[in-house]
Design an enzyme around this catalytic site. Structure first.
Site, PDB file in Angstrom:
ATOM      1  N   LYS A   1       0.894  -1.130  -0.044  1.00  9.83           N
ATOM      2  CA  LYS A   1      -0.152  -0.136   0.133  1.00  9.83           C
ATOM      3  C   LYS A   1       1.432   1.615  -0.369  1.00  9.83           C
ATOM      4  O   LYS A   1       0.532   2.095  -0.353  1.00  9.83           O
ATOM      5  CB  LYS A   1      -1.114   0.254   1.478  1.00  9.83           C
ATOM      6  CG  LYS A   1      -2.384   0.802   1.036  1.00  9.83           C
ATOM      7  CD  LYS A   1      -2.184   1.128   2.446  1.00  9.83           C
ATOM      8  CE  LYS A   1      -3.987  -0.426   2.133  1.00  9.83           C
ATOM      9  NZ  LYS A   1      -5.443  -0.171   2.889  1.00  9.83           N
TER      10      LYS A   1
ATOM     11  N   THR B   1     -12.444   3.812  15.562  1.00  4.16           N
ATOM     12  CA  THR B   1     -13.794   4.004  16.136  1.00  4.16           C
ATOM     13  C   THR B   1     -13.324   2.588  17.117  1.00  4.16           C
ATOM     14  O   THR B   1     -13.195   1.516  16.613  1.00  4.16           O
ATOM     15  CB  THR B   1     -14.920   3.776  14.937  1.00  4.16           C
ATOM     16  OG1 THR B   1     -15.144   4.163  14.440  1.00  4.16           O
ATOM     17  CG2 THR B   1     -15.872   3.606  15.489  1.00  4.16           C
TER      18      THR B   1
ATOM     19  N   LEU C   1     -33.317   9.510   5.485  1.00  2.84           N
ATOM     20  CA  LEU C   1     -34.527   8.474   5.460  1.00  2.84           C
ATOM     21  C   LEU C   1     -34.598   8.207   4.631  1.00  2.84           C
ATOM     22  O   LEU C   1     -35.945   7.951   4.274  1.00  2.84           O
ATOM     23  CB  LEU C   1     -35.674   9.442   6.120  1.00  2.84           C
ATOM     24  CG  LEU C   1     -35.629   9.990   6.840  1.00  2.84           C
ATOM     25  CD1 LEU C   1     -36.560  11.457   7.451  1.00  2.84           C
ATOM     26  CD2 LEU C   1     -35.706   8.930   8.119  1.00  2.84           C
TER      27      LEU C   1
ATOM     28  N   CYS D   1     -18.551   0.477   9.061  1.00  3.32           N
ATOM     29  CA  CYS D   1     -19.139   1.232  10.101  1.00  3.32           C
ATOM     30  C   CYS D   1     -20.198   0.746  10.308  1.00  3.32           C
ATOM     31  O   CYS D   1     -20.037  -0.195  11.352  1.00  3.32           O
ATOM     32  CB  CYS D   1     -18.547   2.510  10.250  1.00  3.32           C
ATOM     33  SG  CYS D   1     -16.999   3.123   9.498  1.00  3.32           S
TER      34      CYS D   1
END
Ligand code: UDX
Ligand code: UDX
Length: 441
Positions: free
Chosen positions: A35, A121, A257, A267
């Site tokens: 990478k 996270t 919505l 995630c």
């Protein structure tokens, strides 16, 4: 400032590049040598609009560097962001192995004050574990005395949407910094000052929870509207009108919505699972989130059932899939709904042809026995139906006269409600979407 970002994936790379763009000197580190080698050759490992240009500008300006050595990064920076992957374990918990590994590595090379920032996270209390791990691995002896605290830990969760990550970084609704010292607060406040966005200063645990709670709430909003779409289908109401009517209420808001085939990505699925597990470990049964997850799974199943209902026997039928990435604007296939939907269709014996403008290459790691096509028209050729799985803009501009001629029959299932039902039917298609009513019905 001199910054290093450990873990140069979707989150780390965008974070590093944007900090460089703000005038800092940044080194992006990754354990994946290939990478980093690609990045040094200006070959992008991921697709993110605007990323390549920003990388070129900041590498040229000698503000952005790439490497694989954590030692060099720690020694040459005062702020170290941990942005390594936090994948789900089989039981849904976040796997923090990489976070611990990196914390140990960072500790080994601390030779003066460092601010270590959680960007990944992570479940609440991870900051405490990072502090414990770093303390336990500090290089005592070489001039570093046991009682001299040479670092702080902070939490600075990201709220970057793939496909809009640079925009979200440069124009955030808010910046959250969880700190336990004035020095850490001053450093992060200074770093983010150019963005002129509201900065929420909390303790570390609250910052960690803000991230999980925010993502879980967004996932809840999506599952809520998907559940409403199921009711719309049964009573003959129009989900897009319901969402519009709800969304004009400022307390609800129209975003997130859009009913469809359910949420995916690296995630929401992972963070919902992690939050459910984290809550259980804290002694709370987060039944609401469990239902959010169930509704999300059900939304994919009901899309497959819709196709089965109108194709009757799927065995040996050819189904054309348009879109594979978990959403438009990205090449990310992690937890993409297309993977489960295609597997379910294949289990019934259907033949699958696919096209995604960006994710075709990455999708090859996730899909087996599918025919990868070079464009939507090759997918349509001799297909018994077309299924829209990702809402790419280029699918909104298709030549449907040509599509109709290429298909065995004019049958379209629109999992993202990107087409106008009236127009599709006027062009002679049997068109099914996520619970919207054509005007002339
Ligand atoms: C991931 C999670 O998806 C996200 O929730 C979390 O906030 C940050 O980590 P993402 O950038 O999408 O975000 O992950 P990924 O694209 O997998 O990048 C993680 C990078 O860390 C990879 O490039 C991996 O090679 C690198 N890594 C992992 C290290 O450099 N060292 C390690 O020890 C482990
Ligand atoms: C999300 C959060 O938005 C971001 O703040 C966090 O940092 C990372 O996770 P991301 O996963 O990149 O970002 O994409 P997002 O745009 O939030 O969409 C997530 C999923 O929800 C996608 O699969 C998308 O198709 C779906 N979605 C989104 C819907 O089904 N309906 C909607 O109205 C919005």
């Amino acid at each position: 400032m001199d910054i290093s970002v450990i873990g140069s994936g979707y989150v780390g790379l965008v974070t590093g590049v944007c900090f460089a763009e703000l005038g800092n000197k940044v080194i992006c580190v990754d354990s994946n040598k290939e990478k980093i080698a690609k990045l040094k050759r200006m070959v992008m490992p991921i697709f993110e609009p605007g990323l390549e240009e920003l990388i070129r500008i900041n590498v040229k300006a000698k503000r952005l560097f790439f490497g694989t050595e954590i030692k060099q990064a720690v020694r040459n920076s005062g702020v170290i962001f941990i942005a390594v992957g936090t994948p789900s374990k089989d039981n849904g918990e976040a796997d923090l192995t990489y976070v611990e590994d990196v914390a140990k590595e960072i500790a080994k090379y601390i030779d003066c004050y460092k601010l270590i920032v959680e960007k990944s996270t992570v479940p609440v209390e991870t900051g405490k574990w990072i502090e414990y791990t770093v303390k336990a691995n500090l290089p005592f002896g070489r001039g570093v005395k046991k009682n001299f605290v040479k670092f702080d830990v902070a939490s600075n969760p990201e709220f970057l949407r793939e496909g809009q990550a640079i925009e979200d970084f440069m124009h955030p609704d808010r910046i959250v910094i969880g700190v336990e010292s004035k020095k850490a607060q001053e450093i992060l406040t200074f770093l983010y000052k150019p963005l002129k966005a509201p900065i929420v200063v909390t303790d570390i645990k609250s910052a960690e929870l803000i991230k999980h709670a925010s993502n879980s709430f967004l996932a809840t909003k999506i599952s809520f509207i998907n559940a409403i779409s199921q009711i719309c289908c049964r009573v003959g109401a129009d989900i897009s009108k319901v969402a519009d009517g709800m969304g004009l209420d400022k307390r609800i808001g129209r975003s997130f919505l859009d009913a469809g085939i359910g949420y995916g990505g690296s995630c929401f699925p992972k963070d919902v699972d992690a939050f459910i597990r984290l809550s259980e470990k804290a002694g709370y049964n987060f039944s609401l989130l469990k239902e959010v997850k169930n509704i999300n799974e059900e939304q994919k199943n009901s899309f497959v059932s819709l196709i089965e209902h109108h194709l009757w026997i799927l065995k040996d039928k050819t189904i054309g899939i348009l879109g594979l990435a978990f959403k438009s604007g990205t090449d990310d296939m992690r937890n993409a709904p297309s993977i489960d939907i295609i597997k379910k269709l294949q289990l019934e014996g259907a033949k699958i042809k696919v096209f995604d403008p960006r994710a075709n290459l990455k999708a090859k790691e996730f899909l087996k026995d599918v025919e990868f096509c070079k464009d939507p028209y090759e997918v349509a050729k001799d297909s018994d139906c077309l299924a829209i799985i990702t809402e790419w803009n280029e699918f909104k501009e298709l030549d449907f006269i040509r599509i109709k001629k290429l298909m065995k029959q004019p049958l379209v299932f629109d999992g993202r409600n990107i087409y106008n039902p009236d127009k599709m039917r006027k062009m002679g298609f049997k068109y099914f979407c996520v619970c919207r009513i054509p005007k002339n019905d």
